[in-house]
Design an enzyme around this catalytic site. Structure first.
Site, short mmCIF file in Angstrom:
data_model
loop_
_atom_site.label_atom_id
_atom_site.label_comp_id
_atom_site.label_asym_id
_atom_site.label_seq_id
_atom_site.Cartn_x
_atom_site.Cartn_y
_atom_site.Cartn_z
N GLY A 46 -0.10 2.35 1.17
CA GLY A 46 -0.52 1.19 1.93
C GLY A 46 0.22 1.00 3.24
CB CYS A 47 0.35 -1.97 5.46
SG CYS A 47 -1.43 -2.27 5.58
CG ASN A 48 4.44 -0.35 1.60
OD1 ASN A 48 3.49 -0.95 1.12
ND2 ASN A 48 4.96 0.72 1.02
CG MET A 53 5.78 -6.95 5.21
SD MET A 53 5.77 -6.70 7.01
CE MET A 53 4.54 -7.90 7.51
#
Length: 382
Positions: free
Chosen positions: A137-139, A369
């Site tokens: 994901g975005c992290n 995050m």
């Protein structure tokens, strides 16, 4: 840390086509006032996207999961290649200098992954070490950078590349639901490549030895040939001092990319409480990062934060006591590109570097995050 791995250069890429939020509403004929409000109050002006093909009646086709995967592969390779080439040009290196390639993506699943495909397409040495970080994901950009920094630290003078490749257009479901509309209003396509190198170790006693033909020294021509605007001639970028991670198990389902039986494809899900959960834990994560360093929040001069969305940014600001100026590049990237998932923070770093405002001895924090729910941080110094 003595001689920490350092950022040597950066390159970014976005699709040739982009759309404003209003254009997206018009493209799909969205009239529901609730959904229109989500799009128009997102603090996003434009995003790079590759939309489904047009049908004879002017509507957009419904793409199968197979077609979306093809889009992920083709668009990802194109953007990844462009970002890598821009990054290598930035540091004055060539493809022959690359010794380690780490590819990050969340918007599709490939086996073999982007690392193998890019090595073949670009003609990178077949002995190049590689890693694919998929589905985090975005992290994930900072999770991957931890691995890249570790490899660079173990191989002084050799060039490591990380490239985040996110074809978010290949993960969209257009079903008219609020769940999908929130996602569709937020993400954009993009790729960012980062070059990392550990300075060559000081020379020891003279010992005759065969030269390492493949090694790239920090003192070699490419490392000093091109320096980022605002950085001293011959100097590398910030050193990567420390990484920290904070997972919030109670919010493990708050951000998901999972199978949608009704649509017959994968789709994103974002819980409305995500911004507040992330914000509430950001101070804890920062405390962990700075623990044992002798530094406090006031010692951090520069903040490079993931462009997760307007509410996420506002929540992090409030909990960490940051000013609008502190997150100017985070909000600027969101405005101009939307949320580019794992590569968003690198777009912000590129803008910070271009300003030329960093000074030797200053500290910065990188923050991403994503699913888990997770907050990742890195402490850097110039």
């Amino acid at each position: 840390m003595e001689n920490p791995p350092q950022i040597a250069g950066i390159g970014t890429a976005v699709p040739m086509t982009s759309y404003t939020q209003q254009e997206m509403l018009d493209e799909f004929g969205i009239t529901d006032p609730r959904i229109r409000s989500v799009f128009l109050n997102s603090a996003i002006e434009r995003r790079g996207l590759t939309l489904p093909p047009l049908m004879p009646d002017g509507s957009r086709a419904t793409e199968t999961q197979g077609q979306l995967l093809k889009k992920h592969t083709e668009n990802g390779l194109a953007m990844g290649r462009e970002a890598i080439e821009a990054c290598l040009k930035d540091v004055g290196a060539t493809l022959a200098d690359v010794r380690y390639l780490c590819c990050v993506t969340t918007t599709g699943l490939l086996t073999p992954g982007f690392s193998a495909l890019l090595i073949k397409e670009l003609g990178i040495d077949v002995h190049c070490s590689r890693l694919d970080v998929v589905g985090m994901g975005c992290n994930a950009g900072l999770n991957a950078l931890t691995a890249v920094a570790g490899w660079a630290n173990a191989h002084p003078g050799e060039l490591a590349l990380m490239v985040c490749i996110e074809a978010c257009s290949a993960a969209y479901v257009f079903d008219g639901t609020m769940r999908s509309s929130v996602v569709n209003s937020l993400f954009g396509d993009g790729s960012a490549a980062l070059a990392v190198i550990s300075p060559a170790e000081p020379a020891g006693p003279a010992v005759p030895a065969e030269p390492a033909v493949s090694a790239v020294s920090a003192d070699s021509g490419w490392s000093a040939a091109r320096r980022p605007a605002g950085e001293a001639a011959g100097a590398l970028g910030p050193g990567l001092l420390k990484f920290s991670s904070c997972i919030i198990p109670d919010a493990v389902d708050a951000m998901r990319y999972d199978w949608d039986d009704a649509q017959g494809k994968f789709s994103f899900y974002l819980d409305p409480e995500v911004p507040y959960v992330v914000g509430a834990h950001s101070e804890i994560a920062l405390g962990r990062l700075l623990e044992g360093t002798g530094l406090s929040r006031s010692d951090i001069s520069h903040w490079v934060i993931h462009s997760g969305g307007k509410k996420v940014i506002d929540s992090v600001r409030a909990n960490l006591g940051l000013s609008r100026h502190d997150v100017r590049h985070t909000t600027g990237v969101l405005r101009d590109h939307g949320n580019i998932s794992s590569g968003s923070f690198l777009f912000s770093y590129e803008r910070l570097r271009a300003e030329g405002v960093t000074a030797p001895g200053e500290y910065g924090v990188f923050m991403t995050m994503g699913p888990g729910s997770t907050i990742e941080m890195a402490l850097v110094s110039w």
